[in-house]
Scaffold this motif. Structure first.
Motif, PDB file in Angstrom:
ATOM      1  N   PHE A   1      83.208  16.168  37.160  1.00  0.00           N
ATOM      2  CA  PHE A   1      84.518  16.071  36.502  1.00  0.00           C
ATOM      3  C   PHE A   1      84.624  14.724  35.811  1.00  0.00           C
ATOM      4  O   PHE A   1      84.635  13.682  36.471  1.00  0.00           O
ATOM      5  CB  PHE A   1      85.646  16.205  37.523  1.00  0.00           C
ATOM      6  N   ASP A   2      84.682  14.741  34.498  1.00  0.00           N
ATOM      7  CA  ASP A   2      84.783  13.477  33.760  1.00  0.00           C
ATOM      8  C   ASP A   2      86.259  13.128  33.586  1.00  0.00           C
ATOM      9  O   ASP A   2      87.104  14.022  33.500  1.00  0.00           O
ATOM     10  CB  ASP A   2      84.112  13.623  32.392  1.00  0.00           C
ATOM     11  N   GLU A   3      86.555  11.833  33.519  1.00  0.00           N
ATOM     12  CA  GLU A   3      87.932  11.371  33.346  1.00  0.00           C
ATOM     13  C   GLU A   3      88.832  12.039  34.379  1.00  0.00           C
ATOM     14  O   GLU A   3      89.914  12.532  34.069  1.00  0.00           O
ATOM     15  CB  GLU A   3      88.438  11.669  31.935  1.00  0.00           C
ATOM     16  N   LEU A   4      88.363  12.059  35.603  1.00  0.00           N
ATOM     17  CA  LEU A   4      89.072  12.787  36.653  1.00  0.00           C
ATOM     18  C   LEU A   4      90.521  12.316  36.788  1.00  0.00           C
ATOM     19  O   LEU A   4      91.433  13.108  37.008  1.00  0.00           O
ATOM     20  CB  LEU A   4      88.336  12.628  37.994  1.00  0.00           C
ATOM     21  N   HIS A   5      90.742  11.014  36.612  1.00  0.00           N
ATOM     22  CA  HIS A   5      92.101  10.479  36.762  1.00  0.00           C
ATOM     23  C   HIS A   5      93.071  11.147  35.798  1.00  0.00           C
ATOM     24  O   HIS A   5      94.249  11.281  36.100  1.00  0.00           O
ATOM     25  CB  HIS A   5      92.096   8.962  36.536  1.00  0.00           C
ATOM     26  N   SER A   6      92.588  11.559  34.632  1.00  0.00           N
ATOM     27  CA  SER A   6      93.524  12.173  33.701  1.00  0.00           C
ATOM     28  C   SER A   6      93.566  13.691  33.876  1.00  0.00           C
ATOM     29  O   SER A   6      94.516  14.343  33.479  1.00  0.00           O
ATOM     30  CB  SER A   6      93.159  11.823  32.256  1.00  0.00           C
ATOM     31  N   LEU A   7      92.546  14.248  34.503  1.00  0.00           N
ATOM     32  CA  LEU A   7      92.542  15.697  34.732  1.00  0.00           C
ATOM     33  C   LEU A   7      93.519  16.107  35.819  1.00  0.00           C
ATOM     34  O   LEU A   7      94.109  17.178  35.759  1.00  0.00           O
ATOM     35  CB  LEU A   7      91.134  16.152  35.151  1.00  0.00           C
ATOM     36  N   VAL A   8      93.680  15.257  36.820  1.00  0.00           N
ATOM     37  CA  VAL A   8      94.379  15.713  38.033  1.00  0.00           C
ATOM     38  C   VAL A   8      95.897  15.615  37.969  1.00  0.00           C
ATOM     39  O   VAL A   8      96.579  16.158  38.826  1.00  0.00           O
ATOM     40  CB  VAL A   8      93.906  14.925  39.284  1.00  0.00           C
ATOM     41  N   THR A   9      96.434  14.941  36.946  1.00  0.00           N
ATOM     42  CA  THR A   9      97.864  14.648  37.019  1.00  0.00           C
ATOM     43  C   THR A   9      98.757  15.772  36.487  1.00  0.00           C
ATOM     44  O   THR A   9      99.958  15.648  36.496  1.00  0.00           O
ATOM     45  CB  THR A   9      98.197  13.371  36.222  1.00  0.00           C
ATOM     46  N   SER A  10      98.197  16.851  35.999  1.00  0.00           N
ATOM     47  CA  SER A  10      99.035  17.874  35.378  1.00  0.00           C
ATOM     48  C   SER A  10      98.785  19.231  36.018  1.00  0.00           C
ATOM     49  O   SER A  10      98.011  19.372  36.950  1.00  0.00           O
ATOM     50  CB  SER A  10      98.679  17.959  33.896  1.00  0.00           C
ATOM     51  N   LYS A  11      99.457  20.237  35.465  1.00  0.00           N
ATOM     52  CA  LYS A  11      99.222  21.607  35.926  1.00  0.00           C
ATOM     53  C   LYS A  11      97.790  22.049  35.654  1.00  0.00           C
ATOM     54  O   LYS A  11      97.235  22.858  36.372  1.00  0.00           O
ATOM     55  CB  LYS A  11     100.182  22.562  35.224  1.00  0.00           C
ATOM     56  N   ARG A  12      97.218  21.495  34.612  1.00  0.00           N
ATOM     57  CA  ARG A  12      95.812  21.761  34.349  1.00  0.00           C
ATOM     58  C   ARG A  12      94.981  21.363  35.552  1.00  0.00           C
ATOM     59  O   ARG A  12      94.035  22.044  35.922  1.00  0.00           O
ATOM     60  CB  ARG A  12      95.331  20.891  33.198  1.00  0.00           C
ATOM     61  N   GLY A  13      95.352  20.219  36.132  1.00  0.00           N
ATOM     62  CA  GLY A  13      94.640  19.733  37.309  1.00  0.00           C
ATOM     63  C   GLY A  13      94.810  20.692  38.482  1.00  0.00           C
ATOM     64  O   GLY A  13      93.883  20.893  39.264  1.00  0.00           O
ATOM     65  N   HIS A  14      95.996  21.276  38.584  1.00  0.00           N
ATOM     66  CA  HIS A  14      96.224  22.229  39.669  1.00  0.00           C
ATOM     67  C   HIS A  14      95.305  23.443  39.507  1.00  0.00           C
ATOM     68  O   HIS A  14      94.667  23.887  40.446  1.00  0.00           O
ATOM     69  CB  HIS A  14      97.687  22.695  39.683  1.00  0.00           C
ATOM     70  N   LEU A  15      95.281  23.948  38.274  1.00  0.00           N
ATOM     71  CA  LEU A  15      94.438  25.126  38.015  1.00  0.00           C
ATOM     72  C   LEU A  15      92.968  24.779  38.268  1.00  0.00           C
ATOM     73  O   LEU A  15      92.222  25.558  38.855  1.00  0.00           O
ATOM     74  CB  LEU A  15      94.641  25.591  36.568  1.00  0.00           C
ATOM     75  N   LEU A  16      92.600  23.589  37.860  1.00  0.00           N
ATOM     76  CA  LEU A  16      91.210  23.166  38.032  1.00  0.00           C
ATOM     77  C   LEU A  16      90.859  23.020  39.507  1.00  0.00           C
ATOM     78  O   LEU A  16      89.759  23.391  39.932  1.00  0.00           O
ATOM     79  CB  LEU A  16      90.994  21.849  37.279  1.00  0.00           C
ATOM     80  N   SER A  17      91.794  22.515  40.291  1.00  0.00           N
ATOM     81  CA  SER A  17      91.519  22.337  41.722  1.00  0.00           C
ATOM     82  C   SER A  17      91.311  23.697  42.389  1.00  0.00           C
ATOM     83  O   SER A  17      90.489  23.842  43.289  1.00  0.00           O
ATOM     84  CB  SER A  17      92.655  21.569  42.405  1.00  0.00           C
ATOM     85  N   LEU A  18      92.056  24.700  41.914  1.00  0.00           N
ATOM     86  CA  LEU A  18      91.885  26.054  42.460  1.00  0.00           C
ATOM     87  C   LEU A  18      90.535  26.623  42.029  1.00  0.00           C
ATOM     88  O   LEU A  18      89.867  27.318  42.806  1.00  0.00           O
ATOM     89  CB  LEU A  18      93.028  26.955  41.991  1.00  0.00           C
ATOM     90  N   GLY A  19      90.140  26.295  40.797  1.00  0.00           N
ATOM     91  CA  GLY A  19      88.832  26.744  40.312  1.00  0.00           C
ATOM     92  C   GLY A  19      87.718  26.131  41.147  1.00  0.00           C
ATOM     93  O   GLY A  19      86.751  26.808  41.520  1.00  0.00           O
ATOM     94  N   LEU A  20      87.883  24.840  41.473  1.00  0.00           N
ATOM     95  CA  LEU A  20      86.878  24.158  42.291  1.00  0.00           C
ATOM     96  C   LEU A  20      86.803  24.801  43.673  1.00  0.00           C
ATOM     97  O   LEU A  20      85.715  25.012  44.218  1.00  0.00           O
ATOM     98  CB  LEU A  20      87.228  22.665  42.393  1.00  0.00           C
TER      99      LEU A  20
END
Lengths: 237, 925
Positions: free
Chosen positions: B168-187
């Motif tokens: 996960f690149d630029e993880l700090h910016s990925l995790v702060t939004s709903k996108r991050g939520h969806l991504l965490s579920l994908g992981l």
């Protein structure tokens, strides 16, 4: 603020003329003819929610309840002798069959003791299943003609629905869009009443040729009053 | 699961294959310590977070474990099945994925590795995606949305069966939004497919690395031994992060916490940190010109900025909003006597144009680029030697990120200049500058996973294969944002996916998923999966219109270039003939045709409107706000400020006062027959707007007759007919009562329910959860249609089932995001007993900036009715009725009984035509 205070003093409903007949544009979206005791409502689109749910989008199944509750309010306020539902009363031909029992009861209670006319529309070309009331393609009362789709000729005295008119004005750089009654004194097009019905700007080309543009007025629905706007104030979109 | 090897073991354990050692040697480099450490940890089977500044070789470090493993894999023999994806790389931006493909391809080629690397984004053509499914590359570079699509495919399990790494690149910016939520579920899903999957997070410096470390690894309780502290924390945090089902709508401030679901212990990924490189060389522009009191354009500094551009090779100019970008670009060209190549880049511009700018930048063909956050993340292009930040940087970490852009070599200092646009921004820039030197970083706290996103994921899971609810619950709570999710809420989500989750059970027969005899939830129709794939993602755009450029006067003409997009609500306020600034041009608005805004070449009208965008407004971070308050309170620190700003503060001290760091100053003064109250919480515009709404409600109740308010990032002004100062002095109400925390109870609830903002949030939740579709097969709905129906649905749902799960999700979003209620709550509790009232005869120097915003800013409250009234008043006036005339016959033509036409129509038009309706954000030159 003073403007608001003054405006409050004005009657909530707009009185209008349709082919010489006096009518009242109620902010709930119904048209009442006091001299005849006739209440007209258009495009109820009952059971639109379940109609869409059939195709996979499970939107809340409360639209019929919401629409009927508002209709009941209007009926209680005017106690009309005659009610005309101006077509597209149900969103599809099976809507009346799907109508859940409690809603059917509510509707029948509203209908009891009045003459009730179902004008057919493009969404509901047949009489609603197992409901009382008379189903007609078109209804004439004195000089008035009630039909679902506005006709291209014979504007005088026509009350129609189908187009779901709304109007938009821009004030202080901000845009306000509301459902509206649209009339030019000869013809009146009713706003859609159903809880899930969208709307189409009266300046859209679908309305082309229906109104005398110099006389067009849009009666925009406010929270508890109607705002009359001349055609020159309106904006497309 | 993630036992951390001791660093000393680690270096010894790192195994770097021979070709890599040679490659480093030919380059004259040595592998860096953190690259080897990350490699060793990965080889030991651990997931790791790498925190490093830009230029530290982060990308290579992240890929080294994959590359070294792939380098020694035996070749596929003819007839053998294709190997699946080995490494999945996820970046927040498409452009970043493309950039990495370029940067990674080089060493792979030089080392001579037989590794295939491909991107898969929304732009990837269908045939290529199809081919990727059949013969996948070794390394797939993609975005969160594409991952969601891949795991919803019926072949997902097979597709990922060889997966070893996810980066996960630029993880700090990925995790702060709903996108991050969806991504965490994908992981979490990937982890179910491949329990031994190793996750690598690459991040810039963050304040709370543990949050990211938790995010990277599974949080499943059942895998923790016995009663871990994590469990206790989990239970305790539930009440504050997510409403339990069945409880009535939000009633207390506590419910607005919106903080991380599990601040305490949990499973953590390993951590490798690289200390910051050379300290950046940052200065604040000490302008010869007068720094304005208010505004955001920084126009005063344009000649000085231009001077800097001409003295550097390539300058990157960052601004906070797209409108600022347009303005600055225009102003720079106005003074561009040498015709230096200066370009513009922001998210609303046409993709083609953006790509051209990016390419020119990579080729070093540009001297300056004016950009917004679209260029924010770690893309390294070109030879940038100066970063100019116009306007306040709003958050210290944002500043660090942007400055990292200059000079991507970590041993040389980056050079940056801050240009404050007004006097408060001078303070903010100073604070940001101090913070950067101190190494302080702030990113927004991670929020509990949203339910609408979970709805999407549950349906996606069913689209791939029938699922067992117990197992899926286990999996979902393994994702850090959902670690605190209770089973009842999860079941309601499943119920929502199946039948809409309504109390009125009338949709059973239309169920999207149904439980089979074996207890598995299965989609009822293939069409459901098809629709799902078209609607995936969490980014719900504001309804936007294409801006199409035609030759003057040819409204109906087809063809013409698309310049980009403007938000619909902006286009709606334009009238044909209006001039506005877009894509660096002055454009004349011709009209709206379908979903396009038709424009032609603009005239020379003095009035030019700059589109405003709802997005792109960042609140001042809590950390910086505190720094600014500290600076105000301490005259010793004013020396670091430009003289004119220090003078301004001295004057404030003399005429009024300066609040202590923890205090809230409230000034009251009369002006032009009105009474003003100005307070200075420094909590950011969103929180101030919410505060303004709530305060005016209260003031109305106590009869102070408030008329309006305006909020900036720093302060809030409320004006009223009555003397609020006198009311406060008399304790009717006291300021303590006025600012009491209980305003976040019923007042907030009532206001929220009627608020347009909530409707907008609802629309987002409705689209994300799939209640409303973004697209149908073969038919794309326009934004307007989505807006209308979402509003109608909101009204119906709110009156009939106010506790519906989607309304819960909406309120949670609103309180966390748009309203910044959490921040307001913290502020109200902080200032309790520390409010200082200063009654004044005149406006104070500190109050000037916010007072200048009056009239410039509009408050988008429930004022629609009053606009209608105002419009109908104009009609009355135009008809010659005296103002104040109360006769109902005012709308005479309307009332014409039995009449046919409003006779006065002509007169009305004439009168109204000359009336000035006022205009938002009009600027005259």
């Amino acid at each position: 603020m003073t403007a608001a205070l003054r405006a409050n003093a004005i009657a909530a409903a707009g009185l209008v003329g349709v082919a010489g007949e006096c009518a009242l544009c109620d902010p709930r979206g119904v048209l009442y003819f006091p001299d005849i005791g006739l209440l007209c409502v258009s495009d109820l689109h009952l059971e639109k929610g379940s109609s869409i749910a059939r195709r996979g989008a499970l939107i809340p199944p409360y639209d019929t309840a919401a629409t009927l509750a508002r209709l009941a309010e209007a009926v209680a306020a005017y106690q009309p002798k005659i009610v005309v539902s101006l077509g597209d009363s149900f969103h599809d031909g099976w809507g009346a069959e799907r109508l859940p029992v409690p809603f059917r009861d509510t509707l029948e209670a509203l209908m009891a003791g009045r003459d009730w006319f179902w004008v057919t529309g493009n969404h509901d070309p047949d009489a609603p299943a197992d409901l009382p009331g008379e189903t007609v393609g078109e209804l004439a009362v004195g000089a008035l003609r009630f039909r679902h789709e506005p006709s291209r000729d014979g504007a005088e005295g026509e009350v129609a629905g189908h187009l779901h008119p709304c109007a938009r004005i821009v004030q202080r750089g901000r845009s306000v869009r509301r459902r509206c009654f649209a009339g030019d004194g000869a013809r009146m097009i009713m706003p859609a009443f159903g809880a899930y019905t969208g709307s189409l700007n009266v300046l859209d080309r679908a309305y082309h040729g229906l109104f005398d543009r110099a006389r067009l007025m849009a009666y925009m629905l406010g929270a508890d009053r109607v705002f009359a706007m001349p055609g020159s104030m309106l904006r497309p979109g | 699961m993630t036992a951390e090897p001791r660093p000393t073991d680690v270096n010894a354990a790192a195994h770097l294959p021979e070709p890599f050692v040679r490659w480093f040697a030919t380059k004259g480099w040595a592998p860096r310590a953190h690259q080897l450490e990350l490699l060793a940890r990965s080889q030991a089977g651990c997931s790791t977070l790498l925190i490093a500044p830009t230029g530290a070789g982060k990308t290579l470090a992240g890929f080294l474990p994959s590359l070294t493993e792939l380098a020694v894999l035996p070749k596929r023999k003819p007839g053998e099945r294709h190997r699946g994806i080995h490494t999945l790389y996820i970046s927040p931006l498409k452009a970043l994925a493309v950039d990495i493909e370029r940067n990674l391809g080089k060493p792979v080629e030089e080392i001579g590795l037989p590794i295939s690397i491909e991107t898969r984004t929304g732009d990837t053509p269908a045939h290529k995606r199809q081919r990727q499914k059949l013969s996948p590359p070794d390394i797939l570079l993609t975005t969160p949305e594409q991952l969601a699509l891949l795991i919803a495919g019926s072949d997902a399990k097979r597709f990922f069966e060889d997966l070893r790494y996810v980066i996960f690149d630029e993880l700090h910016s990925l995790v702060t939004s709903k996108r991050g939520h969806l991504l965490s579920l994908g992981l979490a899903r990937l982890r179910t497919f491949k329990p031994d999957l190793r996750a690598i997070g690459l991040s810039a410096t963050v304040a709370e690395p543990d949050e990211l470390r938790r995010w990277l690894v599974g949080q499943r309780i059942s895998l923790l031994e016995g009663e871990m502290p994590g469990r206790a924390e989990r239970v305790a945090s539930e009440g504050t992060t997510r409403k339990r089902p069945g409880t009535p709508a939000l009633t207390s401030a506590a419910a607005f916490g919106g903080a991380s679901p599990s601040r305490g212990e949990g499973n953590l990924a390993g951590l490798v940190t690289v200390a910051g490189g050379a300290k950046p060389d940052i200065s604040i522009l000490d302008s010869e010109q007068r720094v304005p009191w208010a505004g955001h354009s920084a126009r005063y500094a344009v000649p000085e900025i231009y001077d800097q551009i001409s003295r550097h090779r390539t300058t990157l100019l960052f601004v906070n909003t797209r409108s600022q970008a347009e303005l600055l670009f225009q102003e720079l060209w106005r003074v561009n006597e040498e015709s230096l190549p200066i370009a513009l880049h922001h998210g609303s511009l046409d993709v083609g144009q953006r790509r051209r700018v990016e390419k020119a930048m990579a080729d070093n063909a540009l001297r300056a680029i004016v950009a917004t956050s679209t260029l924010d993340l770690g893309i390294d292009w070109g030879d940038v030697d100066l970063v100019v930040h116009v306007g306040a940087p709003k958050g210290a970490s944002r500043l660090a990120q942007r400055i990292g852009r200059a000079n991507h070599r970590m041993d040389e200092p980056s050079k940056a200049i801050l240009i404050p646009a007004n006097r408060f921004e001078v303070l903010e820039c100073r604070a940001a500058l101090d913070a950067n030197y101190l190494g302080a970083q702030d990113t927004p706290p991670l929020l509990a996973g949203s339910l609408d996103v979970l709805v999407q994921h549950v349906l996606g899971t069913a689209c791939a294969a029938p699922f067992n609810a117990d197992q899926l619950y286990e999996e979902v709570t393994g994702a850090a944002p959902y670690a605190g999710l209770d089973r009842a809420s999860f079941d309601r989500v499943v119920d929502f996916v199946a039948t809409g989750g309504y109390a009125l059970k009338s949709y059973e027969r239309y169920a999207r998923i149904r439980k089979t005899k074996e207890g598995l939830w299965r989609v009822t129709h293939p069409r459901i999966a098809q629709q799902y794939r078209l609607n995936i993602g969490t980014i719900v755009e504001m309804p936007e219109l294409n801006v199409r450029y035609v030759r003057s006067g040819r409204v109906a003409g087809y063809g013409g270039r698309v310049l980009g997009k403007v938000e619909e609500y902006f286009a709606e306020t334009l009238r044909p003939g209006d001039n506005f600034l877009f894509a660096g041009k002055v454009l004349r608005f011709e009209g709206i045709r379908e979903n396009e805004c038709i424009v032609s070449s603009g005239g020379t009208s003095a009035q030019i409107i700059v589109p405003s965008y709802a997005g792109g407004k960042f609140p001042l971070s809590t950390y910086l706000a505190d720094q600014v308050r500290g600076m105000l309170a301490d005259p010793g620190r004013w020396q670091a400020l430009p003289e004119q700003v220090a003078d301004w503060l001295r004057l404030q001290k003399e005429k009024s006062m300066l609040p202590k760091r923890g205090d809230l100053l409230v000034e009251t003064f009369p002006r032009n027959d009105r009474h003003f109250m100005v307070c200075y919480p420094f909590e950011g515009r969103l929180a101030h707007q919410t505060l303004g709404m709530l305060l005016t409600r209260r003031l109305e109740r106590v009869g102070a007759r408030p008329l309006g308010f305006v909020a900036t990032d720093y302060s809030l002004a409320v004006w009223a007919l009555d003397d609020m100062g006198a009311l406060f002095s008399a304790g009717k109400p006291s300021l303590g009562q006025l600012f009491d925390e209980d305003m976040l109870g019923d007042d907030l609830e009532e206001w929220l329910n009627d608020s347009w903002m909530l409707k907008r949030m609802f629309r987002n939740c409705a689209v994300i959860s799939g209640l409303i579709e973004k697209k149908f097969p073969g038919q794309e709905k326009t934004g307007r249609q989505v807006t209308v129906s979402a509003d109608l649905i909101y009204d119906v749902l709110r009156s009939h089932e106010p506790d519906h799960i989607l309304l819960q999700a909406t309120r949670a979003d609103a309180s966390a995001g748009l309203l910044d209620v959490g921040r307001l709550a913290d502020m109200l509790s902080r200032i309790k007993g520390r409010i200082v009232h200063k009654p004044l005869e005149h406006i104070s120097p500190l109050a000037v900036p916010v007072m200048l915003e009056i009239g410039r800013e509009t408050v988008n409250g429930g004022a629609n009715e009053s606009l209608l009234m105002e419009a109908s008043d104009l009609i009355a006036e135009a008809m010659g009725k005296a103002a104040g005339d109360e006769t109902p016959a005012r709308n005479g033509p309307v009332v014409a009984l039995h009449g046919t036409a409003p006779k006065a129509g002509r007169g009305e038009r004439k009168g109204i035509g000359t009336a000035d309706y006022g205009r938002r954000s009009v600027r005259s030159k």
